[in-house]
Design an enzyme around this catalytic site. Sequence first.
Site, short mmCIF file in Angstrom:
data_model
loop_
_atom_site.label_atom_id
_atom_site.label_comp_id
_atom_site.label_asym_id
_atom_site.label_seq_id
_atom_site.Cartn_x
_atom_site.Cartn_y
_atom_site.Cartn_z
CE1 TYR A 18 34.15 -18.94 -29.93
CE2 TYR A 18 33.35 -17.75 -28.01
CZ TYR A 18 33.69 -18.94 -28.63
OH TYR A 18 33.58 -20.12 -27.95
CE LYS A 22 31.46 -21.01 -30.80
NZ LYS A 22 31.52 -22.40 -31.22
#
Length: 162
Positions: A18, A22
Amino acid sequence: INVASDAARVGSSGESVYAACKAGLVGFSKTVARELATKNVCLNVVCPGPTDTALLKGVAETAPNPEKLLEAFRNAVPMKRLAQPEDYPGVIALLASDDANFITGQVISTTSKSRKRRCSSTRKRIRHFGQTSRARIQSCSRGPRRRDSTCAVTRITAKIKS
């Protein structure tokens, strides 16, 4: 305006994929912002921190102690509370407005949490080195730059003493 996450800036334990995704969005946005700046196109990134949503509550429920996890999230934010979804439209509206027509390539953290490590010897060293070294010494307040975790002041001091 892209929306990433504070995990892109500071990492997030147990969420390496994740955080990497990002961070990729942040890097992509900064690059495209530079490429499109000559065409007067602004591109910025908003990085929300822990937000009180059903998703966060679902993640917390999988923890051994959900309330302790949520309390840790709250303590990571200077305001000592989780963000609410209503906290983000203002900054996004500002970046989309004509008032921000000269802001591009910026990453806006909406939690203002800081992971900076301060050099405890900065003030003393500035007096010691004088005006000419001030910029180099103040850079150590941004934290260590090398893997050995020594700041610029410590390295300069060691060279002078030897």
